[in-house]
Design an enzyme around this catalytic site. Structure first.
Site, PDB file in Angstrom:
ATOM      1  CB  ALA A   1       5.297   2.267   3.576  1.00 42.13           C
ATOM      2  CG  ASP A   2      -0.810   3.374   6.374  1.00 41.11           C
ATOM      3  OD1 ASP A   2      -0.164   3.956   7.107  1.00 41.11           O
ATOM      4  OD2 ASP A   2      -1.855   2.518   6.464  1.00 41.11           O
TER       5      ASP A   2
END
Length: 219
Positions: free
Chosen positions: A91-92
């Site tokens: 994720a970011d």
């Protein structure tokens, strides 16, 4: 307000026996504790990817450009040898304000400038997620909006307390929503976990809805 957007999907996950979280973030680890994931550290050149894809998606509006770029960063984090039977989760998270991407601040002065810029405005937080197996890929992003109150002098002390006591340098946009003084935020639209760093409800739905569908096909 639409908050969940598909970005890329291919293949079928098949049998999943265990989970790998490709992040050292304590916040994401805590949010995914129901999966008991293995933790694996990955490093990618996020700024290089950001520069490349912000240019590639130049035809889109700024928020969409930033969100798609965020998805490419999540994908890059999962670009590694994949073991069968494992679901890899990367994720970011980015903050978008005034048509700018706010990443982790370089120093306390930049952190303070970021935090002050939110008052009296609405800004967005985007979290992209990549769910990847040896046979499948599912990338999506979620958006939340945060409305900060207008600045007034009594907020100066809690602003300074946050900057100097809450370690804003390791957080995109210089803040963690769960740590902010409640006097700062007038309202939130969307999943608060998007702001914290992982939209857990949507991650769980995608993992277990897919499992249920595959199990029904097997009967």
């Amino acid at each position: 307000m639409k908050t969940i957007f598909d970005y890329q999907s291919q293949g079928q996950a098949g049998q999943i026996d265990s989970y790998v979280l490709l992040s050292n973030s304590p916040r994401r680890k805590e949010l995914l504790q129901f999966l008991a994931p293995e933790i694996q550290s990955v490093e990618v050149d996020e700024r290089r990817i950001e520069e490349q894809f912000m240019a590639e998606f130049a035809a889109d509006d700024f928020l969409t450009r930033a969100a798609k770029t965020c998805c490419e960063i999540s994908k890059a984090k999962s670009d590694l040898p994949l073991e069968p039977g494992k679901l890899y989760i990367s994720a970011d998270t980015i903050v978008v304000a005034d048509d700018r991407i706010f990443n982790k601040p370089l120093d306390l002065a930049e952190a303070e400038a970021m935090l002050r810029s939110y008052f009296g405005k609405i800004h967005q937080v985007v979290t992209s997620v990549c769910l990847r197996t040896a046979d499948s890929l599912d990338v999506f992003y979620t958006v939340a909006e945060i409305d900060f109150v207008d600045y007034y002098p009594a907020l100066e002390e809690p602003i300074q307390t946050y900057i100097h006591d809450k370690q804003p340098l390791d957080k995109a946009g210089a803040y963690g929503i769960q740590e902010l003084d409640p006097r700062f935020v007038a309202g939130i639209s969307g999943d608060i976990h998007t702001i914290i760093g992982l939209p857990v409800a949507e991650v769980s739905r995608r993992i277990f809805s897919t499992k249920a569908l595959e199990n029904s096909r097997a009967l």
